[in-house]
Design a protein around this motif. Structure first.
Motif, PDB file in Angstrom:
ATOM      1  N   PHE A   1       0.974  -1.214  -0.138  1.00 53.82           N
ATOM      2  CA  PHE A   1      -0.038  -0.043  -0.078  1.00 53.82           C
ATOM      3  C   PHE A   1       1.013   1.158  -0.058  1.00 53.82           C
ATOM      4  O   PHE A   1       1.958   1.148   0.857  1.00 53.82           O
ATOM      5  CB  PHE A   1      -0.800  -0.024   1.079  1.00 53.82           C
ATOM      6  CG  PHE A   1      -1.918  -0.861   1.294  1.00 53.82           C
ATOM      7  CD1 PHE A   1      -1.921  -2.059   0.408  1.00 53.82           C
ATOM      8  CD2 PHE A   1      -2.895  -0.893   2.352  1.00 53.82           C
ATOM      9  CE1 PHE A   1      -3.033  -2.851   0.488  1.00 53.82           C
ATOM     10  CE2 PHE A   1      -4.026  -1.928   2.356  1.00 53.82           C
ATOM     11  CZ  PHE A   1      -3.796  -2.707   1.312  1.00 53.82           C
ATOM     12  N   THR A   2       0.427   2.327  -0.512  1.00 53.39           N
ATOM     13  CA  THR A   2       1.116   3.540  -0.718  1.00 53.39           C
ATOM     14  C   THR A   2       0.079   4.655  -0.301  1.00 53.39           C
ATOM     15  O   THR A   2      -0.836   4.969  -1.128  1.00 53.39           O
ATOM     16  CB  THR A   2       1.849   3.876  -1.962  1.00 53.39           C
ATOM     17  OG1 THR A   2       2.573   2.775  -2.292  1.00 53.39           O
ATOM     18  CG2 THR A   2       2.586   5.171  -1.994  1.00 53.39           C
ATOM     19  N   ILE A   3       0.303   5.360   0.500  1.00 55.05           N
ATOM     20  CA  ILE A   3      -0.491   6.513   1.166  1.00 55.05           C
ATOM     21  C   ILE A   3       0.131   7.837   0.345  1.00 55.05           C
ATOM     22  O   ILE A   3       1.378   7.908   0.218  1.00 55.05           O
ATOM     23  CB  ILE A   3      -0.694   6.637   2.472  1.00 55.05           C
ATOM     24  CG1 ILE A   3      -1.510   8.044   2.828  1.00 55.05           C
ATOM     25  CG2 ILE A   3       0.687   6.985   3.208  1.00 55.05           C
ATOM     26  CD1 ILE A   3      -2.030   7.930   4.096  1.00 55.05           C
ATOM     27  N   SER A   4      -0.696   8.529  -0.311  1.00 54.56           N
ATOM     28  CA  SER A   4      -0.023   9.884  -0.752  1.00 54.56           C
ATOM     29  C   SER A   4      -1.244  11.156  -0.544  1.00 54.56           C
ATOM     30  O   SER A   4      -2.229  10.914  -0.201  1.00 54.56           O
ATOM     31  CB  SER A   4       0.378   9.936  -2.260  1.00 54.56           C
ATOM     32  OG  SER A   4      -0.836   9.418  -3.143  1.00 54.56           O
ATOM     33  N   ARG A   5      -0.731  12.323  -0.789  1.00 52.60           N
ATOM     34  CA  ARG A   5      -1.759  13.326  -0.714  1.00 52.60           C
ATOM     35  C   ARG A   5      -1.521  14.533  -1.943  1.00 52.60           C
ATOM     36  O   ARG A   5      -0.534  14.517  -2.326  1.00 52.60           O
ATOM     37  CB  ARG A   5      -1.715  13.962   0.491  1.00 52.60           C
ATOM     38  CG  ARG A   5      -0.551  14.627   0.964  1.00 52.60           C
ATOM     39  CD  ARG A   5      -0.669  15.140   2.552  1.00 52.60           C
ATOM     40  NE  ARG A   5      -1.489  16.109   2.680  1.00 52.60           N
ATOM     41  CZ  ARG A   5      -2.124  16.349   4.198  1.00 52.60           C
ATOM     42  NH1 ARG A   5      -1.489  15.535   5.153  1.00 52.60           N
ATOM     43  NH2 ARG A   5      -2.976  17.098   4.228  1.00 52.60           N
ATOM     44  N   ASP A   6      -2.596  15.136  -2.244  1.00 54.52           N
ATOM     45  CA  ASP A   6      -2.692  16.414  -3.055  1.00 54.52           C
ATOM     46  C   ASP A   6      -3.221  17.521  -2.434  1.00 54.52           C
ATOM     47  O   ASP A   6      -4.524  17.634  -2.412  1.00 54.52           O
ATOM     48  CB  ASP A   6      -3.011  16.105  -4.368  1.00 54.52           C
ATOM     49  CG  ASP A   6      -2.885  16.965  -5.381  1.00 54.52           C
ATOM     50  OD1 ASP A   6      -2.752  18.313  -5.246  1.00 54.52           O
ATOM     51  OD2 ASP A   6      -3.306  16.588  -6.672  1.00 54.52           O
ATOM     52  N   ASN A   7      -2.286  18.251  -1.650  1.00 49.51           N
ATOM     53  CA  ASN A   7      -2.841  19.514  -1.008  1.00 49.51           C
ATOM     54  C   ASN A   7      -3.603  20.412  -1.999  1.00 49.51           C
ATOM     55  O   ASN A   7      -4.608  20.968  -1.351  1.00 49.51           O
ATOM     56  CB  ASN A   7      -1.931  20.186  -0.115  1.00 49.51           C
ATOM     57  CG  ASN A   7      -1.452  19.292   0.960  1.00 49.51           C
ATOM     58  OD1 ASN A   7      -2.067  18.320   1.478  1.00 49.51           O
ATOM     59  ND2 ASN A   7      -0.280  19.474   1.546  1.00 49.51           N
ATOM     60  N   ALA A   8      -3.478  20.536  -3.077  1.00 49.66           N
ATOM     61  CA  ALA A   8      -3.998  21.630  -4.062  1.00 49.66           C
ATOM     62  C   ALA A   8      -5.526  20.807  -4.493  1.00 49.66           C
ATOM     63  O   ALA A   8      -6.308  21.638  -4.696  1.00 49.66           O
ATOM     64  CB  ALA A   8      -3.188  21.586  -5.450  1.00 49.66           C
ATOM     65  N   LYS A   9      -5.594  19.657  -4.271  1.00 51.15           N
ATOM     66  CA  LYS A   9      -6.970  19.029  -4.503  1.00 51.15           C
ATOM     67  C   LYS A   9      -7.374  18.455  -3.190  1.00 51.15           C
ATOM     68  O   LYS A   9      -8.884  18.004  -3.396  1.00 51.15           O
ATOM     69  CB  LYS A   9      -6.866  17.724  -5.488  1.00 51.15           C
ATOM     70  CG  LYS A   9      -6.433  18.176  -6.779  1.00 51.15           C
ATOM     71  CD  LYS A   9      -6.183  16.983  -7.762  1.00 51.15           C
ATOM     72  CE  LYS A   9      -5.535  17.009  -9.004  1.00 51.15           C
ATOM     73  NZ  LYS A   9      -5.734  15.915 -10.007  1.00 51.15           N
ATOM     74  N   ASN A  10      -7.061  19.127  -1.970  1.00 53.78           N
ATOM     75  CA  ASN A  10      -7.675  18.655  -0.663  1.00 53.78           C
ATOM     76  C   ASN A  10      -7.992  17.078  -0.719  1.00 53.78           C
ATOM     77  O   ASN A  10      -9.085  16.505  -0.216  1.00 53.78           O
ATOM     78  CB  ASN A  10      -9.004  19.236  -0.530  1.00 53.78           C
ATOM     79  CG  ASN A  10      -8.550  20.767  -0.026  1.00 53.78           C
ATOM     80  OD1 ASN A  10      -7.460  21.114  -0.104  1.00 53.78           O
ATOM     81  ND2 ASN A  10      -9.724  21.460   0.591  1.00 53.78           N
TER      82      ASN A  10
END
Length: 120
Positions: free
Chosen positions: A68-77
């Motif tokens: 599993f890989t967690i990631s985030r895109d703060n521009a897209k919330n």
């Protein structure tokens, strides 16, 4: 106040992949550390993965590490959980959660969850 809405769950065969998404409301998404948890039938909710505010630090449960890989895109919330090499024991309702401070143990906000079912 943060509202979280998960999506992307479904039915998949063992060995397959899914990507979960968690969309957050509000303008302060980047100030929250985010996590994914899961709860299988008859079991307690368990930690899956967490990511810090800027996405530079992640941590995983041993049971999902390397798959599993967690990631985030703060521009897209939005925070994501890419799940590969799925196993039947990954079947659970998956929840995303947000906490204001990376070091605190409890999470402040929770989504409603999305069902993931892995068939053998």
């Amino acid at each position: 106040q943060v509202q979280l809405v998960e999506s992307g769950g479904g039915l998949v065969q063992a060995g397959g992949s899914l990507r979960l998404s968690c969309a957050a409301s509000g303008r302060s998404f980047s100030s929250y550390a985010m996590g994914w948890f899961r709860q299988a039938p008859g079991k307690e909710r368990e930690f899956v993965a967490t990511i810090n505010r800027n996405g530079g630090s992640t941590y995983y449960a041993d049971s999902v590490k390397g798959r599993f890989t967690i990631s985030r895109d703060n521009a897209k919330n939005t925070v994501y959980l890419q799940m590969n090499s799925l196993k039947p024991e990954d079947t659970a309702v998956y929840y995303c959660a947000a906490k204001k401070y990376q070091g605190q143990l409890t999470y402040d906000y929770w989504g409603q969850g999305t069902q993931v079912t892995v068939s053998s």
